[in-house]
Write a protein that holds these residues in place. Structure first.
Motif, PDB file in Angstrom:
ATOM      1  N   GLN A 114       0.600  -1.102   0.275  1.00 21.77           N
ATOM      2  CA  GLN A 114      -0.101  -0.264   0.372  1.00 21.77           C
ATOM      3  C   GLN A 114       1.208   1.410   0.196  1.00 21.77           C
ATOM      4  O   GLN A 114       0.368   2.094  -0.682  1.00 21.77           O
ATOM      5  N   ARG A 115       1.873   0.876   0.937  1.00 17.71           N
ATOM      6  CA  ARG A 115       2.471   2.383   0.633  1.00 17.71           C
ATOM      7  C   ARG A 115       3.108   2.851  -0.858  1.00 17.71           C
ATOM      8  O   ARG A 115       3.535   4.053  -1.145  1.00 17.71           O
ATOM      9  N   GLN A 116       3.828   1.669  -1.280  1.00 16.23           N
ATOM     10  CA  GLN A 116       4.285   2.000  -2.749  1.00 16.23           C
ATOM     11  C   GLN A 116       3.208   2.175  -3.709  1.00 16.23           C
ATOM     12  O   GLN A 116       3.826   2.245  -4.915  1.00 16.23           O
ATOM     13  N   ASN A 117       1.664   1.653  -3.106  1.00 16.21           N
ATOM     14  CA  ASN A 117       1.245   2.534  -4.494  1.00 16.21           C
ATOM     15  C   ASN A 117       0.857   1.730  -5.270  1.00 16.21           C
ATOM     16  O   ASN A 117       0.434   1.567  -6.279  1.00 16.21           O
ATOM     17  N   LEU A 118       1.056   0.206  -5.254  1.00 18.56           N
ATOM     18  CA  LEU A 118       1.566  -1.144  -6.158  1.00 18.56           C
ATOM     19  C   LEU A 118      -0.594  -1.572  -6.031  1.00 18.56           C
ATOM     20  O   LEU A 118      -0.576  -2.578  -4.803  1.00 18.56           O
ATOM     21  N   VAL A 119      -1.136  -0.846  -6.930  1.00 16.76           N
ATOM     22  CA  VAL A 119      -2.507  -1.293  -6.453  1.00 16.76           C
ATOM     23  C   VAL A 119      -2.883  -2.552  -6.356  1.00 16.76           C
ATOM     24  O   VAL A 119      -3.664  -3.804  -6.435  1.00 16.76           O
ATOM     25  N   PRO A 120      -2.515  -3.537  -8.346  1.00 11.48           N
ATOM     26  CA  PRO A 120      -2.686  -4.921  -7.937  1.00 11.48           C
ATOM     27  C   PRO A 120      -2.201  -5.924  -6.850  1.00 11.48           C
ATOM     28  O   PRO A 120      -2.970  -6.877  -6.098  1.00 11.48           O
ATOM     29  N   LEU A 121      -1.249  -5.648  -6.691  1.00 13.92           N
ATOM     30  CA  LEU A 121      -0.614  -6.777  -5.489  1.00 13.92           C
ATOM     31  C   LEU A 121      -1.379  -6.091  -3.962  1.00 13.92           C
ATOM     32  O   LEU A 121      -1.627  -7.404  -3.860  1.00 13.92           O
ATOM     33  N   SER A 122      -1.521  -4.770  -4.119  1.00 19.27           N
ATOM     34  CA  SER A 122      -2.079  -4.854  -3.108  1.00 19.27           C
ATOM     35  C   SER A 122      -3.346  -4.861  -2.035  1.00 19.27           C
ATOM     36  O   SER A 122      -3.977  -6.666  -1.523  1.00 19.27           O
ATOM     37  N   LEU A 123      -4.519  -5.556  -3.609  1.00 19.46           N
ATOM     38  CA  LEU A 123      -5.333  -6.000  -3.533  1.00 19.46           C
ATOM     39  C   LEU A 123      -5.858  -8.151  -3.456  1.00 19.46           C
ATOM     40  O   LEU A 123      -6.401  -8.646  -3.111  1.00 19.46           O
ATOM     41  N   LYS A 124      -4.107  -7.609  -3.964  1.00 24.03           N
ATOM     42  CA  LYS A 124      -3.955  -9.415  -4.550  1.00 24.03           C
ATOM     43  C   LYS A 124      -4.111 -10.426  -2.549  1.00 24.03           C
ATOM     44  O   LYS A 124      -4.943 -10.887  -2.104  1.00 24.03           O
ATOM     45  N   ILE A 125      -3.267  -9.641  -2.232  1.00 18.79           N
ATOM     46  CA  ILE A 125      -3.164  -9.929   0.007  1.00 18.79           C
ATOM     47  C   ILE A 125      -4.222  -9.334   0.184  1.00 18.79           C
ATOM     48  O   ILE A 125      -4.251  -9.888   1.593  1.00 18.79           O
ATOM     49  N   TYR A 126      -4.982  -8.638  -0.120  1.00 18.88           N
ATOM     50  CA  TYR A 126      -6.533  -7.923   0.382  1.00 18.88           C
ATOM     51  C   TYR A 126      -7.281  -9.457   0.243  1.00 18.88           C
ATOM     52  O   TYR A 126      -7.391  -9.244   1.377  1.00 18.88           O
ATOM     53  N   GLU A 127      -6.937 -10.064  -0.555  1.00 18.62           N
ATOM     54  CA  GLU A 127      -7.676 -10.980  -0.795  1.00 18.62           C
ATOM     55  C   GLU A 127      -7.544 -11.872  -0.130  1.00 18.62           C
ATOM     56  O   GLU A 127      -8.327 -13.410   0.411  1.00 18.62           O
ATOM     57  N   VAL A 128      -6.059 -12.537   0.041  1.00 22.37           N
ATOM     58  CA  VAL A 128      -5.948 -13.357   1.370  1.00 22.37           C
ATOM     59  C   VAL A 128      -5.625 -13.366   2.576  1.00 22.37           C
ATOM     60  O   VAL A 128      -6.105 -14.253   2.763  1.00 22.37           O
ATOM     61  N   VAL A 129      -5.934 -11.977   2.834  1.00 22.89           N
ATOM     62  CA  VAL A 129      -5.932 -11.840   4.096  1.00 22.89           C
ATOM     63  C   VAL A 129      -7.079 -11.560   4.782  1.00 22.89           C
ATOM     64  O   VAL A 129      -7.741 -12.336   5.737  1.00 22.89           O
ATOM     65  N   ARG A 130      -8.521 -11.843   3.809  1.00 20.63           N
ATOM     66  CA  ARG A 130      -9.866 -11.690   4.067  1.00 20.63           C
ATOM     67  C   ARG A 130     -10.005 -13.129   3.806  1.00 20.63           C
ATOM     68  O   ARG A 130     -10.941 -13.598   4.619  1.00 20.63           O
ATOM     69  N   LYS A 131      -8.613 -14.147   3.378  1.00 20.57           N
ATOM     70  CA  LYS A 131      -9.169 -15.503   3.473  1.00 20.57           C
ATOM     71  C   LYS A 131      -8.503 -16.554   4.662  1.00 20.57           C
ATOM     72  O   LYS A 131      -8.879 -17.353   5.020  1.00 20.57           O
ATOM     73  N   GLU A 132      -8.124 -15.560   5.982  1.00 22.44           N
ATOM     74  CA  GLU A 132      -7.242 -15.837   6.824  1.00 22.44           C
ATOM     75  C   GLU A 132      -8.199 -16.998   7.664  1.00 22.44           C
ATOM     76  O   GLU A 132      -9.094 -15.763   8.215  1.00 22.44           O
ATOM     77  N   ILE A 133      -8.032 -17.184   9.014  1.00 16.61           N
ATOM     78  CA  ILE A 133      -8.605 -17.869   9.659  1.00 16.61           C
ATOM     79  C   ILE A 133      -9.096 -17.025  10.830  1.00 16.61           C
ATOM     80  O   ILE A 133     -10.259 -17.081  11.831  1.00 16.61           O
TER      81      ILE A 133
END
Length: 264
Positions: A114-133
């Motif tokens: 997010q700090r580096q403004n990497l939108v596609p990668l941030s969205l990918k990790i955002y989805e990964v986080v939301r799937k964590e237990i």
């Protein structure tokens, strides 16, 4: 003496979270967690105290990144630059490395992207986080994502993330609404910012003057929208004053022209 590797520690932690989730499911709430703590050598009163004691949100804690997190950020950026980004190679890397990160490293990776403004990668990790237990919906998690998307002018992704927050019934406070409206106005998306403003006005929380002032400052380049917010502000806070920017009329322009002529 055998030394436990980082990957073994990650696997054990993941197994521990699964057992806690299973205990909660069996016990129907807090009783399951207390039973799990007692069963694994802890006292019941310790489990109750830990459950009731206030703690800082994981999204607000200082995010320090370990070696695994640094490696993941580097490889994700490398994959983004390569051809076929978003295909099988990215999914394989996410499964083999990203999903195995500790919670602190995963959140640090997201914050760095997010700090580096990497939108596609941030969205990918955002989805990964939301799937964590261990994931729980949180206002600060969505605020950071929305501010980053506003900063990069990605309205479509912002609406999708906003929709996710609504589905998870995340409630924003007045200060967060003010920050979001200001971020979208500064990012060139005033219409979307005003949608957040409308939701802010419908919020059950009592209005505060500071978020309104933050919004008014962000709307200096949009006088019509600023007038609307200013009228609402004066109705809600009749004893307060809003300082408008100076307006330059025709006489001032003529004076400026005369000064330029005198200089030359």
């Amino acid at each position: 003496m055998r030394v436990t590797t980082r990957w073994e520690a990650t696997a054990r932690l993941s197994m521990l979270w699964r057992r806690i989730a299973a205990a909660v499911k069996r016990g129907g709430g807090g009783g399951g967690v207390r039973g799990f703590v007692t069963e694994n050598g802890g006292g019941g009163h310790r489990g109750a105290a830990a459950a009731s004691s206030p703690s800082l949100s994981i999204w607000r804690r200082k995010k320090e990144m370990g070696k695994e997190g640094l490696f993941v950020v580097h490889e994700l950026k490398r994959l983004q630059k390569s051809r076929g980004f978003g295909g099988a190679r990215l999914e394989a890397f996410v499964k083999s490395h990203v999903c195995r990160l500790l919670r602190s490293d995963l959140l640090a990776v997201l914050a760095e992207l997010q700090r580096q403004n990497l939108v596609p990668l941030s969205l990918k990790i955002y989805e990964v986080v939301r799937k964590e237990i261990w994931y729980r919906p949180d206002m600060f998690f969505y605020r950071d994502m929305l501010v980053m998307l506003a900063r990069n002018g990605d309205a479509e992704a912002a609406k999708r993330v906003w929709g996710d927050s609504r589905k998870e019934e995340v409630l924003f406070d007045q200060h967060t609404y003010g920050d979001l409206v200001r971020a979208f106005c500064d990012g060139g998306l005033p219409d979307l910012g005003m949608e957040f403003y409308g939701e802010m006005r419908r919020s059950p929380d009592p209005p505060l003057s500071l978020p309104f002032r933050v919004i008014l400052k962000g709307l200096l380049r949009h006088p019509e929208l600023r007038t609307k917010v200013k009228d609402d502000f004066l109705v809600l806070f009749p004893g307060m004053v809003v300082c408008d920017p100076p307006e330059h009329g025709g006489d001032d322009d003529d004076d400026d022209d005369r000064r330029r002529e005198d200089l030359f």
